[in-house]
Design a protein around this motif. Structure first.
Motif, short mmCIF file in Angstrom:
data_model
loop_
_atom_site.label_atom_id
_atom_site.label_comp_id
_atom_site.label_asym_id
_atom_site.label_seq_id
_atom_site.Cartn_x
_atom_site.Cartn_y
_atom_site.Cartn_z
N ALA A 24 2.88 -3.49 -6.55
CA ALA A 24 2.38 -3.78 -5.20
C ALA A 24 2.49 -2.56 -4.29
N ALA A 25 3.52 -1.73 -4.48
CA ALA A 25 3.71 -0.57 -3.60
C ALA A 25 2.53 0.39 -3.73
N GLY A 26 2.15 0.71 -4.95
CA GLY A 26 1.01 1.60 -5.15
C GLY A 26 -0.28 1.00 -4.65
N LEU A 27 -0.47 -0.28 -4.90
CA LEU A 27 -1.72 -0.93 -4.49
C LEU A 27 -1.83 -1.05 -2.98
N THR A 28 -0.73 -1.36 -2.31
CA THR A 28 -0.79 -1.51 -0.86
C THR A 28 -0.93 -0.15 -0.18
N LEU A 29 -0.37 0.92 -0.79
CA LEU A 29 -0.58 2.26 -0.25
C LEU A 29 -2.06 2.65 -0.34
N LEU A 156 14.07 2.68 -2.90
CA LEU A 156 14.80 3.53 -1.95
C LEU A 156 14.15 4.90 -1.84
N LEU A 157 13.77 5.49 -2.98
CA LEU A 157 13.13 6.81 -2.97
C LEU A 157 11.78 6.76 -2.27
N LEU A 158 11.04 5.67 -2.51
CA LEU A 158 9.73 5.54 -1.88
C LEU A 158 9.87 5.41 -0.37
N TRP A 159 10.87 4.65 0.08
CA TRP A 159 11.11 4.56 1.52
C TRP A 159 11.43 5.93 2.09
N TYR A 160 12.27 6.70 1.40
CA TYR A 160 12.65 8.02 1.90
C TYR A 160 11.42 8.93 1.99
N VAL A 161 10.58 8.91 0.94
CA VAL A 161 9.39 9.77 0.95
C VAL A 161 8.46 9.40 2.09
N VAL A 162 8.21 8.12 2.27
CA VAL A 162 7.25 7.68 3.30
C VAL A 162 7.81 7.89 4.70
N LEU A 167 5.10 14.70 3.39
CA LEU A 167 4.07 13.93 2.70
C LEU A 167 3.99 12.52 3.25
N GLY A 168 5.14 11.92 3.51
CA GLY A 168 5.14 10.58 4.10
C GLY A 168 4.51 10.56 5.47
N MET A 169 4.75 11.61 6.26
CA MET A 169 4.14 11.71 7.57
C MET A 169 2.62 11.75 7.45
N LEU A 170 2.11 12.54 6.48
CA LEU A 170 0.67 12.62 6.27
C LEU A 170 0.10 11.28 5.79
N ILE A 171 0.87 10.58 4.94
CA ILE A 171 0.43 9.27 4.46
C ILE A 171 0.31 8.29 5.62
N ARG A 172 1.33 8.27 6.48
CA ARG A 172 1.30 7.34 7.62
C ARG A 172 0.20 7.72 8.61
N ALA A 173 0.02 9.02 8.81
CA ALA A 173 -1.04 9.45 9.71
C ALA A 173 -2.42 9.14 9.14
N GLY A 174 -2.58 9.34 7.83
CA GLY A 174 -3.85 9.03 7.20
C GLY A 174 -4.18 7.56 7.26
N ALA A 175 -3.15 6.72 7.19
CA ALA A 175 -3.37 5.28 7.30
C ALA A 175 -3.79 4.89 8.71
N SER A 176 -3.30 5.63 9.70
CA SER A 176 -3.61 5.29 11.09
C SER A 176 -4.97 5.84 11.54
N ASN A 177 -5.25 7.12 11.23
CA ASN A 177 -6.50 7.73 11.69
C ASN A 177 -6.85 8.89 10.77
N ARG A 178 -7.57 8.59 9.70
CA ARG A 178 -7.89 9.63 8.72
C ARG A 178 -8.80 10.71 9.30
N THR A 179 -9.67 10.34 10.24
CA THR A 179 -10.59 11.31 10.82
C THR A 179 -9.83 12.38 11.60
N MET A 180 -8.85 11.95 12.39
CA MET A 180 -8.05 12.88 13.17
C MET A 180 -7.21 13.77 12.26
N VAL A 181 -6.66 13.21 11.22
CA VAL A 181 -5.86 13.99 10.28
C VAL A 181 -6.72 15.07 9.63
N GLY A 182 -7.92 14.71 9.25
CA GLY A 182 -8.83 15.69 8.67
C GLY A 182 -9.21 16.77 9.67
N ALA A 183 -9.39 16.39 10.94
CA ALA A 183 -9.74 17.36 11.97
C ALA A 183 -8.61 18.35 12.23
#
Length: 306
Positions: A24-29, A156-162, A167-183
């Motif tokens: 579920a973790a991979g699929l929900t990401l 636990l490791l996945l929580w730490y990474v995210v 990388l976790g910061m980029l993942i969270r930012a990409g989930a929120s606004n991928r267009t802005m992250v790309g810009a």
């Protein structure tokens, strides 16, 4: 019914729950970041089990087989994302469902061609074949405890990474606004490939750990994928914490229901009626649970804030 048996089945439910979490973790990401409905996620679970089996047979070492199987599943996931899924991000969900269903058929036939359609049974090294004595006095397979420990460690490791890494910061930012992250100069295509690859590796880890417990066979991923979607709906789409909580709830409810619902019904109705009704009711418990959760919290227990 004894408390020792209840505790043993509770451990079985927790062990099954952490395996559901890895899926579920991979699929929900993938869904939360890429907005991609990936029905082929179960196929990566199957691929991980087969590749770990093949690598173990090739090297003669269980640990080497696990490491090579994980690495190979990661590469397979990244290749699938680049070749097949990258063109689907801007398509609607129906197109994604149809395309990833095609990948299910492709992977099922591919493993059948390479390894055959007969079930394969993987063996454990001697140091994982023992039992441990629980405080209740009963003996419990040590490998299942290892699976439980590995699943919780990965969570636990996945929580730490995210939550704590760039990388976790980029993942969270990409989930929120991928267009802005790309810009801002982030290579979104590479980020998507990496995220999908690690999601595939998590599914492969679940598959290779399931190999010694269940049979490794074509189509094994579809059997667990439906429950994984139930986990995501209950926990909340895009939430790692929700995936963990939802997976543990589903694993425990499903395991305890299948173990104890039939004998409990036998105390209320005739044994023949309980024999036929018990398994049927046990199989729908998690779906009834999902309906209750959706009635109370339509977005899931830990709905993503975005």
């Amino acid at each position: 019914m004894t408390w020792a048996l209840v505790f043993e089945q509770l451990l079985n439910g927790l062990q099954y729950g952490v395996m559901l979490f890895l899926m579920a973790a991979g699929l929900t990401l993938v869904f939360g970041i890429m907005n991609l409905v990936n029905l082929a996620h179960g196929s990566l679970y199957m691929v991980g089990a087969y590749l770990a089996y093949a690598a173990t047979q090739w090297t003669g070492s269980y640990l080497a087989g696990v490491a090579l199987g994980l690495a190979a599943t990661l590469l397979v996931g990244m290749l699938v994302e680049v070749v097949a899924l990258r063109k689907l991000y801007e398509r609607d969900h129906l197109d994604q469902v149809l395309a990833t269903f095609g990948l299910i058929l492709f992977f099922n036939e591919l493993v059948a061609i390479v390894w055959g359609r007969a079930a394969l049974y993987t063996s454990l090294p001697t140091w994982l074949q023992g039992h441990i004595t629980l405080f209740t006095g009963s003996r419990y397979p040590g490998y299942r405890m290892v699976v439980l420990g590995v699943g919780l460690l990965v969570a636990l490791l996945l929580w730490y990474v995210v939550a704590r890494t760039r990388l976790g910061m980029l993942i969270r930012a990409g989930a929120s606004n991928r267009t802005m992250v790309g810009a801002l100069g982030v290579n979104i295509k590479l980020l998507y490939t990496v995220v999908f690859g690690f999601g595939a590796a998590l599914a492969g880890l679940a598959g290779l750990m399931a190999g010694p417990i269940y049979a490794v066979q074509p189509g094994m991923g579809e059997l667990i994928l439906i429950q994984v979607f139930v986990v995501i709906v209950i926990g909340g789409i895009g939430s790692i914490r929700g995936a963990l909580v939802g997976a543990i709830i589903v694993g425990v409810v499903d395991t305890l229901g299948r173990a104890f619902l039939r004998p409990l019904l036998a105390t209320l109705i005739s044994p023949p009626a309980a024999e036929s009704a018990g398994p049927a009711l046990a199989s729908i418990l998690i779906y009834l649970l999902m309906a209750v959760v959706l009635a109370v919290k339509p977005a899931g227990i830990f709905a993503s804030r975005n």
